[in-house]
Design a protein around this motif. Structure first.
Motif, PDB file in Angstrom:
ATOM      1  N   ASP A  37      21.444  -3.029  13.416  1.00  0.00           N
ATOM      2  CA  ASP A  37      22.175  -3.304  12.120  1.00  0.00           C
ATOM      3  C   ASP A  37      23.394  -2.455  12.210  1.00  0.00           C
ATOM      4  OD1 ASP A  37      20.093  -5.125  11.741  1.00  0.00           O
ATOM      5  OD2 ASP A  37      19.262  -4.052  10.294  1.00  0.00           O
ATOM      6  N   ILE A  75      16.663   3.004   3.677  1.00  0.00           N
ATOM      7  CA  ILE A  75      16.245   1.854   3.005  1.00  0.00           C
ATOM      8  C   ILE A  75      15.932   0.796   4.004  1.00  0.00           C
ATOM      9  CG2 ILE A  75      17.266   2.305   0.996  1.00  0.00           C
ATOM     10  CD1 ILE A  75      19.154   0.311   1.252  1.00  0.00           C
ATOM     11  N   GLY A  76      15.918   1.140   5.402  1.00  0.00           N
ATOM     12  CA  GLY A  76      15.316   0.159   6.356  1.00  0.00           C
ATOM     13  C   GLY A  76      16.337  -0.538   7.464  1.00  0.00           C
ATOM     14  N   ALA A  77      17.703   0.154   7.347  1.00  0.00           N
ATOM     15  CA  ALA A  77      18.552  -0.550   8.497  1.00  0.00           C
ATOM     16  C   ALA A  77      18.199  -0.247   9.762  1.00  0.00           C
ATOM     17  CB  ALA A  77      20.006  -0.191   8.124  1.00  0.00           C
ATOM     18  N   ARG A  78      18.107  -1.190  10.785  1.00  0.00           N
ATOM     19  CA  ARG A  78      17.307  -0.783  12.143  1.00  0.00           C
ATOM     20  C   ARG A  78      18.849  -0.242  12.776  1.00  0.00           C
ATOM     21  NH1 ARG A  78      13.830  -4.984  15.173  1.00  0.00           N
ATOM     22  NH2 ARG A  78      12.072  -4.492  13.913  1.00  0.00           N
ATOM     23  N   GLU A  79      18.717   0.240  14.093  1.00  0.00           N
ATOM     24  CA  GLU A  79      19.811   0.796  14.911  1.00  0.00           C
ATOM     25  C   GLU A  79      20.683  -0.420  15.165  1.00  0.00           C
ATOM     26  OE1 GLU A  79      18.850   3.041  18.178  1.00  0.00           O
ATOM     27  OE2 GLU A  79      17.838   4.535  17.017  1.00  0.00           O
ATOM     28  N   ARG A 138      21.562   3.656   4.450  1.00  0.00           N
ATOM     29  CA  ARG A 138      21.238   2.324   4.914  1.00  0.00           C
ATOM     30  C   ARG A 138      19.935   2.492   5.948  1.00  0.00           C
ATOM     31  NH1 ARG A 138      24.928  -1.897   4.827  1.00  0.00           N
ATOM     32  NH2 ARG A 138      26.874  -1.362   4.218  1.00  0.00           N
ATOM     33  N   LYS A 139      20.005   3.790   6.610  1.00  0.00           N
ATOM     34  CA  LYS A 139      18.783   3.918   7.357  1.00  0.00           C
ATOM     35  C   LYS A 139      17.519   4.355   6.574  1.00  0.00           C
ATOM     36  CE  LYS A 139      20.148   4.826  12.042  1.00  0.00           C
ATOM     37  NZ  LYS A 139      19.895   5.590  13.104  1.00  0.00           N
TER      38      LYS A 139
END
Lengths: 233, 410
Positions: B330, B324-328, B321-322
């Motif tokens: 999220d 591909i762009g998940a922020r902290e 997830r991180k």
């Protein structure tokens, strides 16, 4: 002459007190290039890919991605940059196991905050493109390795990134699936002009790229056209 | 550019659905905790209502004045042993400000006979105000009035228990003649059922006759107008304050008691009994409450534990997830929402369980249990609070994972 999409200058990286993993590595990539990175294990190529992917940070040196200096990015800024600029294809696919192919492809778009009305049709379109029209609702464990990797490629393309980073994308695949995946990756580069960087240790995979970069002991020992001489450097 | 909250909620729900049994077991601590809080509050409320009702059934805002002890040959007879109170005392007390009703009573145990049946019960001689003070009406027939009192008429109003024991179920006692101490009385009414008093006595096992009739025909008296008990009803709870002191003053004056003489009567206040009962209920509630609090803390730790396990299990997923762009935020919210859903779900089940149990207990023990809005709100706020408090640490661990380390994790 257009701006380089990737510019790495004199990057150092070491872990703890062990010998440095990367020493003074510099590399420039122009938009639309297709690179293969090779090298024995421990040569630093994976660490280099992590730095290119903004997953890890160099100790020293500079890395400019799409005109943006990545040296002092906060974790969230780095996440946004990965989301916008980079598509990842991993050796182990790294799909979310409990989700459908469609959900997996949608994930980068969901992370970007797109509404379902936008990500749903786009995810279907991408799965159509990689030849999985019949597999929207299949879960990863219902798909073959080749099919899983195609889902992963569709996911990597979701945000239309200018750069695809593929780390041994065919490492876990049989030769038929492997050539199918390579055909898709080649077409992304040839037809859509996506800058593609792939790590491999198989010469016949590397041979499909247009430029070869070889690592050894944390340094680039060859950077040039894909030739016999380059392979054996 | 960040994940929509609705999307984060969806992610949390999907991952919880895949671990059903574990999700339920994790909720169990919260279920038990919230369930016992709800149950405790419902029962506490039920006891409070029932104590209040049963005090009210003996008469609201009531003072009971018992005639005092007498000493004969060194033997003290105890409260009510001497008929030191009189009808005159009662009449004077009726004039005090804040007093709405006064009823002087005599009472004694007598054998009652109706044809072949007989029954021993308390016979009370009372003025008609007695029924007002007790808030007591008849289920059949009528109460006697002041006229019957003045005429010292041989009439009786009988309690439900007495009616059951002297008459067959298909007989109407009203109009029939019974014998009390062999003297015939006409039954004019049957009192409505009241059930047990606060101290567990059957309030329906009684017969009420006019005071004058009782004094002249049944019990006699050492001097005319003597009574054993005077009931004094105040207008309100406020009016009760200080009234007992005034009653004492009036009675001491009327009884010509000197400065150093003890009272020859006792003033009792039923609300004191109610307070004692409520205090002991509160002590039990406090005990249950602390058990519930411990259970909630244990439940919260259980949630924290499972969330930490969940974070470890899903390290690789977090890495993906991180990448591909998940922020902290999220990731943090996803795990936090999961733990809040766990605790809120537990809270909801606990609420239903506690509510159901309190209804069951209420119907078994005939207690008016009640799940109040307060306890519903309390259980939800506490459950949500636990979810956030015990879920935050694991969620932060997840959010702060380094993407490459998470991706490398096998």
């Amino acid at each position: 002459m257009s701006q380089p999409i990737i510019q790495v200058s004199r990057v150092d990286k070491s872990y703890g007190t062990m010998a440095p993993v990367l020493r003074q590595v510099s590399m420039t990539v122009m938009p639309g290039e297709f690179l293969a990175i090779m090298g024995p294990s421990g040569s630093g190529k994976s660490t280099f890919m992590n730095i290119l992917g903004c997953l890890d940070r160099a100790d020293r040196g500079e890395y400019v991605l799409g005109g943006e200096d990545t040296t002092d990015l906060t974790p969230d800024r780095a996440a946004d940059l990965r989301n916008r600029m980079l598509g990842f294809v991993f050796q182990g696919f790294n799909l979310l196991q409990r989700r459908s192919a469609l959900d997996n492809v949608a994930l980068p778009m969901i992370c970007a905050g797109l509404p379902r009305s936008q990500w749903d049709p786009r995810a279907r379109e991408l799965l159509d493109k990689v030849g999985l029209s019949a597999k929207y609702h299949s879960r990863p464990n219902q798909l073959s390795g080749g099919q899983q990797q195609r889902v992963a490629i569709a996911r990597a393309l979701a945000m239309e990134p200018p750069v695809i980073l593929a780390d041994e994308p065919t490492g876990n695949l049989d030769s038929v699936s492997s050539s199918e995946i390579m055909r898709i990756i080649r077409s992304l580069n040839a037809d859509q002009g996506i800058t593609t960087i792939l790590v491999t240790h198989e010469p016949d995979i590397a041979a499909q790229a247009k430029r070869l970069v070889k690592f050894k002991d944390g340094r680039i020992v060859y950077d040039g056209p894909v030739t016999e001489a380059g392979m054996s450097a | 550019m960040s994940m929509k909250n609705s999307a984060i909620l969806g992610e949390a729900l999907i991952s919880m659905r895949s671990t059903g049994l574990r999700t339920f077991l994790t909720m169990l601590g919260i279920i038990i905790g919230v369930g016992s809080v709800v149950l405790m509050l419902a029962i506490g409320r039920g006891v409070e209502i029932s104590v209040r009702d049963s005090i009210a059934s003996q008469g609201a805002n009531l003072f009971i004045i018992l005639s005092g002890s007498t000493t004969a040959s060194g033997i003290r007879t105890g409260s009510g042993g001497a008929a030191t109170l009189t009808v005159g005392d009662a009449q004077e007390l009726a004039g005090l400000p804040g007093v709405v009703a006064v009823s002087p009573n005599v009472a004694g145990i007598s054998q009652i006979v109706n044809e072949g049946q007989n029954w021993s019960t308390q016979v009370r001689g009372a003025t008609a105000d007695f029924f007002i003070i007790r808030d007591w009406t008849v289920s059949a027939g009528a109460l006697f009035d002041d006229g019957a009192e003045r005429a010292a008429a041989p009439v009786a109003v009988i309690g439900a228990t007495v009616a059951e024991n002297l008459f067959l179920s298909d007989e109407d006692p009203v109009g029939r003649t019974i014998r009390i101490k062999n003297i015939p009385f006409q039954v004019v009414g049957v009192l409505e059922k009241k059930g047990q008093s606060v101290d567990g006595q059957d309030q329906d096992d009684t017969i009420v006759v006019p005071l004058t009739t009782a004094q002249r025909r049944l019990f006699g008296s050492p001097f005319p107008g003597a009574v054993r008990v005077i009931f004094v009803q105040a207008a309100s709870e406020e009016a009760m304050k200080g009234l007992d002191e005034k009653i004492r003053e009036v009675l001491r004056l009327r009884h010509r008691l000197g400065e150093n003489q003890d009272d020859d009567f006792t003033v009792r206040d039923l609300t004191a009994i109610g307070q004692t009962i409520q205090e002991s209920t509160q002590a039990i509630a406090l005990l249950l409450g602390s058990i519930a609090a411990i259970s909630l803390v244990v439940g919260g730790i259980g949630i924290m534990n499972i969330m930490l396990v969940s974070v470890t299990e899903r390290t690789r997923e977090i890495g993906v997830r991180k990448a591909i762009g998940a922020r902290e935020r999220d990731i943090l919210l996803q795990f936090l929402i999961e733990s809040v859903i766990l605790s809120l779900g537990g809270g909801l089940i606990g609420l239903l369980l506690g509510g159901g149990l309190s209804m069951l207990i209420g119907s078994i023990f005939n207690l008016p249990t009640e799940v109040s809005l307060f306890s519903v709100t309390l259980s939800f706020v506490v459950a949500a609070g636990i979810g956030v408090f015990f879920g935050y640490y694991p969620a932060r661990q997840a959010a702060r994972l380094q993407p490459i380390e998470a991706l490398r994790y096998q």
